[in-house]
Motif scaffolding. Structure first.
Motif, PDB file in Angstrom:
ATOM      1  N   THR A  17      15.072  27.552  45.465  1.00 16.60           N
ATOM      2  CA  THR A  17      16.509  27.573  45.744  1.00 16.60           C
ATOM      3  C   THR A  17      16.861  28.739  46.662  1.00 16.60           C
ATOM      4  O   THR A  17      15.997  29.487  47.096  1.00 16.60           O
ATOM      5  CB  THR A  17      17.300  27.755  44.426  1.00 16.60           C
ATOM      6  OG1 THR A  17      17.005  29.071  43.915  1.00 16.60           O
ATOM      7  CG2 THR A  17      16.944  26.712  43.392  1.00 16.60           C
ATOM      8  N   THR A  18      18.154  28.911  46.898  1.00  9.47           N
ATOM      9  CA  THR A  18      18.647  30.080  47.634  1.00  9.47           C
ATOM     10  C   THR A  18      19.208  31.126  46.675  1.00  9.47           C
ATOM     11  O   THR A  18      19.838  32.085  47.103  1.00  9.47           O
ATOM     12  CB  THR A  18      19.746  29.666  48.630  1.00  9.47           C
ATOM     13  OG1 THR A  18      20.776  28.985  47.911  1.00  9.47           O
ATOM     14  CG2 THR A  18      19.193  28.764  49.713  1.00  9.47           C
ATOM     15  N   TRP A  19      18.984  30.938  45.358  1.00 10.84           N
ATOM     16  CA  TRP A  19      19.465  31.896  44.373  1.00 10.84           C
ATOM     17  C   TRP A  19      18.693  33.204  44.520  1.00 10.84           C
ATOM     18  O   TRP A  19      17.561  33.213  45.008  1.00 10.84           O
ATOM     19  CB  TRP A  19      19.311  31.322  42.962  1.00 10.84           C
ATOM     20  CG  TRP A  19      19.990  29.983  42.851  1.00 10.84           C
ATOM     21  CD1 TRP A  19      19.433  28.774  43.118  1.00 10.84           C
ATOM     22  CD2 TRP A  19      21.349  29.731  42.519  1.00 10.84           C
ATOM     23  NE1 TRP A  19      20.366  27.779  42.952  1.00 10.84           N
ATOM     24  CE2 TRP A  19      21.548  28.333  42.586  1.00 10.84           C
ATOM     25  CE3 TRP A  19      22.420  30.542  42.150  1.00 10.84           C
ATOM     26  CZ2 TRP A  19      22.767  27.737  42.317  1.00 10.84           C
ATOM     27  CZ3 TRP A  19      23.633  29.931  41.871  1.00 10.84           C
ATOM     28  CH2 TRP A  19      23.804  28.558  41.959  1.00 10.84           C
ATOM     29  N   VAL A  20      19.289  34.314  44.095  1.00  7.86           N
ATOM     30  CA  VAL A  20      18.656  35.623  44.322  1.00  7.86           C
ATOM     31  C   VAL A  20      18.315  36.377  43.042  1.00  7.86           C
ATOM     32  O   VAL A  20      17.543  37.329  43.071  1.00  7.86           O
ATOM     33  CB  VAL A  20      19.538  36.531  45.219  1.00  7.86           C
ATOM     34  CG1 VAL A  20      19.652  35.940  46.614  1.00  7.86           C
ATOM     35  CG2 VAL A  20      20.917  36.752  44.609  1.00  7.86           C
ATOM     36  N   TYR A  21      18.864  35.971  41.910  1.00  8.58           N
ATOM     37  CA  TYR A  21      18.707  36.718  40.656  1.00  8.58           C
ATOM     38  C   TYR A  21      18.536  35.709  39.531  1.00  8.58           C
ATOM     39  O   TYR A  21      19.226  34.685  39.497  1.00  8.58           O
ATOM     40  CB  TYR A  21      19.957  37.573  40.428  1.00  8.58           C
ATOM     41  CG  TYR A  21      19.982  38.375  39.155  1.00  8.58           C
ATOM     42  CD1 TYR A  21      19.568  39.702  39.141  1.00  8.58           C
ATOM     43  CD2 TYR A  21      20.446  37.824  37.965  1.00  8.58           C
ATOM     44  CE1 TYR A  21      19.614  40.450  37.973  1.00  8.58           C
ATOM     45  CE2 TYR A  21      20.489  38.570  36.797  1.00  8.58           C
ATOM     46  CZ  TYR A  21      20.073  39.881  36.807  1.00  8.58           C
ATOM     47  OH  TYR A  21      20.119  40.618  35.641  1.00  8.58           O
ATOM     48  N   ALA A  22      17.624  36.003  38.601  1.00  3.16           N
ATOM     49  CA  ALA A  22      17.372  35.059  37.499  1.00  3.16           C
ATOM     50  C   ALA A  22      17.129  35.809  36.200  1.00  3.16           C
ATOM     51  O   ALA A  22      16.512  36.880  36.192  1.00  3.16           O
ATOM     52  CB  ALA A  22      16.168  34.187  37.831  1.00  3.16           C
ATOM     53  N   GLU A  23      17.614  35.219  35.113  1.00  2.00           N
ATOM     54  CA  GLU A  23      17.400  35.761  33.768  1.00  2.00           C
ATOM     55  C   GLU A  23      16.933  34.636  32.859  1.00  2.00           C
ATOM     56  O   GLU A  23      17.359  33.496  33.015  1.00  2.00           O
ATOM     57  CB  GLU A  23      18.708  36.293  33.171  1.00  2.00           C
ATOM     58  CG  GLU A  23      19.358  37.382  33.940  1.00  2.00           C
ATOM     59  CD  GLU A  23      20.746  37.724  33.406  1.00  2.00           C
ATOM     60  OE1 GLU A  23      21.131  38.879  33.561  1.00  2.00           O
ATOM     61  OE2 GLU A  23      21.446  36.827  32.848  1.00  2.00           O
ATOM     62  N   LEU A  24      16.100  34.994  31.901  1.00  2.48           N
ATOM     63  CA  LEU A  24      15.715  34.050  30.860  1.00  2.48           C
ATOM     64  C   LEU A  24      16.217  34.602  29.535  1.00  2.48           C
ATOM     65  O   LEU A  24      15.901  35.732  29.166  1.00  2.48           O
ATOM     66  CB  LEU A  24      14.196  33.857  30.804  1.00  2.48           C
ATOM     67  CG  LEU A  24      13.821  32.787  29.781  1.00  2.48           C
ATOM     68  CD1 LEU A  24      12.909  31.763  30.423  1.00  2.48           C
ATOM     69  CD2 LEU A  24      13.181  33.392  28.569  1.00  2.48           C
ATOM     70  N   TRP A  25      17.035  33.812  28.852  1.00  4.39           N
ATOM     71  CA  TRP A  25      17.599  34.165  27.549  1.00  4.39           C
ATOM     72  C   TRP A  25      16.959  33.276  26.498  1.00  4.39           C
ATOM     73  O   TRP A  25      16.861  32.068  26.692  1.00  4.39           O
ATOM     74  CB  TRP A  25      19.114  33.939  27.546  1.00  4.39           C
ATOM     75  CG  TRP A  25      19.892  34.836  28.451  1.00  4.39           C
ATOM     76  CD1 TRP A  25      19.975  34.764  29.818  1.00  4.39           C
ATOM     77  CD2 TRP A  25      20.708  35.938  28.078  1.00  4.39           C
ATOM     78  NE1 TRP A  25      20.801  35.746  30.305  1.00  4.39           N
ATOM     79  CE2 TRP A  25      21.271  36.489  29.251  1.00  4.39           C
ATOM     80  CE3 TRP A  25      21.033  36.523  26.848  1.00  4.39           C
ATOM     81  CZ2 TRP A  25      22.126  37.586  29.237  1.00  4.39           C
ATOM     82  CZ3 TRP A  25      21.896  37.603  26.837  1.00  4.39           C
ATOM     83  CH2 TRP A  25      22.427  38.138  28.015  1.00  4.39           C
ATOM     84  N   ALA A  26      16.522  33.868  25.393  1.00  5.10           N
ATOM     85  CA  ALA A  26      15.922  33.090  24.302  1.00  5.10           C
ATOM     86  C   ALA A  26      16.533  33.532  22.974  1.00  5.10           C
ATOM     87  O   ALA A  26      16.926  34.686  22.816  1.00  5.10           O
ATOM     88  CB  ALA A  26      14.408  33.278  24.283  1.00  5.10           C
ATOM     89  N   PRO A  27      16.626  32.613  22.020  1.00  7.34           N
ATOM     90  CA  PRO A  27      17.244  32.950  20.746  1.00  7.34           C
ATOM     91  C   PRO A  27      16.387  33.879  19.889  1.00  7.34           C
ATOM     92  O   PRO A  27      15.168  33.820  19.910  1.00  7.34           O
ATOM     93  CB  PRO A  27      17.414  31.604  20.055  1.00  7.34           C
ATOM     94  CG  PRO A  27      16.603  30.624  20.798  1.00  7.34           C
ATOM     95  CD  PRO A  27      16.260  31.203  22.118  1.00  7.34           C
ATOM     96  N   SER A  28      17.083  34.745  19.176  1.00  7.53           N
ATOM     97  CA  SER A  28      16.469  35.646  18.208  1.00  7.53           C
ATOM     98  C   SER A  28      17.514  35.915  17.133  1.00  7.53           C
ATOM     99  O   SER A  28      18.594  36.425  17.435  1.00  7.53           O
ATOM    100  CB  SER A  28      16.050  36.953  18.892  1.00  7.53           C
ATOM    101  OG  SER A  28      15.526  37.855  17.945  1.00  7.53           O
ATOM    102  N   ALA A  29      17.207  35.547  15.906  1.00  9.76           N
ATOM    103  CA  ALA A  29      18.114  35.758  14.773  1.00  9.76           C
ATOM    104  C   ALA A  29      19.514  35.196  15.046  1.00  9.76           C
ATOM    105  O   ALA A  29      20.524  35.839  14.785  1.00  9.76           O
ATOM    106  CB  ALA A  29      18.185  37.238  14.428  1.00  9.76           C
TER     107      ALA A  29
END
Length: 161
Positions: A17-29
């Protein structure tokens, strides 16, 4: 979890893509936590570093913020222009940091198992308005689905600890 594998996933999604920033969020508690962050080299370093610090300090409830909304609904959400009144960003706990990084568009992609369970959420951010493109959404959903078994294992390990 292998942090390098998470970074590789984010790089793969951004490279399509042309996106510039990425985060991965995962569940915890019962909350979403930031597990990995990556941005294109040479792009708004300090603004992105501030956004990463804030993101890593947060624990989102279902329905809160860009990632929390996607976690709750299980649906991909493409926000073409976050600068307009009433956008998905408005009222978000990260609104000021996102604006300071010059972010103008977002795409949140649920990472789902074959059974449809959301095991993580990827947030992609852009410094320009990004009109929604169906083919890109389909490709990113397929890529995120391929990572689901690994991320499901990560979440299961976390729950045991």
């Amino acid at each position: 979890a292998d942090p390098a594998m998470l970074i590789d996933l984010l790089q793969a999604m951004v490279s399509q893509t042309t996106w510039v920033y990425a985060e991965l969020w995962a569940p915890s508690a019962g909350r979403l936590m930031t597990d990995a962050v990556w941005w294109r080299p040479g792009k708004s370093g300090e603004g992105f570093a501030g956004l990463e610090r804030l993101s890593r300090s947060m624990a989102l409830k279902p329905g809160t913020g860009l990632a929390g909304k996607t976690w709750e609904t299980g649906e991909l959400e493409w926000s073409e222009d976050l600068t307009v009144k009433g956008s998905a960003l408005e009222g978000s706990p990260r609104q000021a940091a996102v604006e300071a990084a010059g972010i103008m568009a977002s795409l949140t992609v649920p990472v789902k198992t074959d059974e449809g369970k959301v095991v993580a959420v990827v947030v992609l951010l852009s410094q320009k308005v990004e009109p929604a493109v169906e083919a890109k959404m389909t490709a990113l959903e397929a890529l995120s689905t391929s990572a689901a078994p690994f991320l499901e294992h990560l979440v299961a390990q976390r729950e045991v600890q």
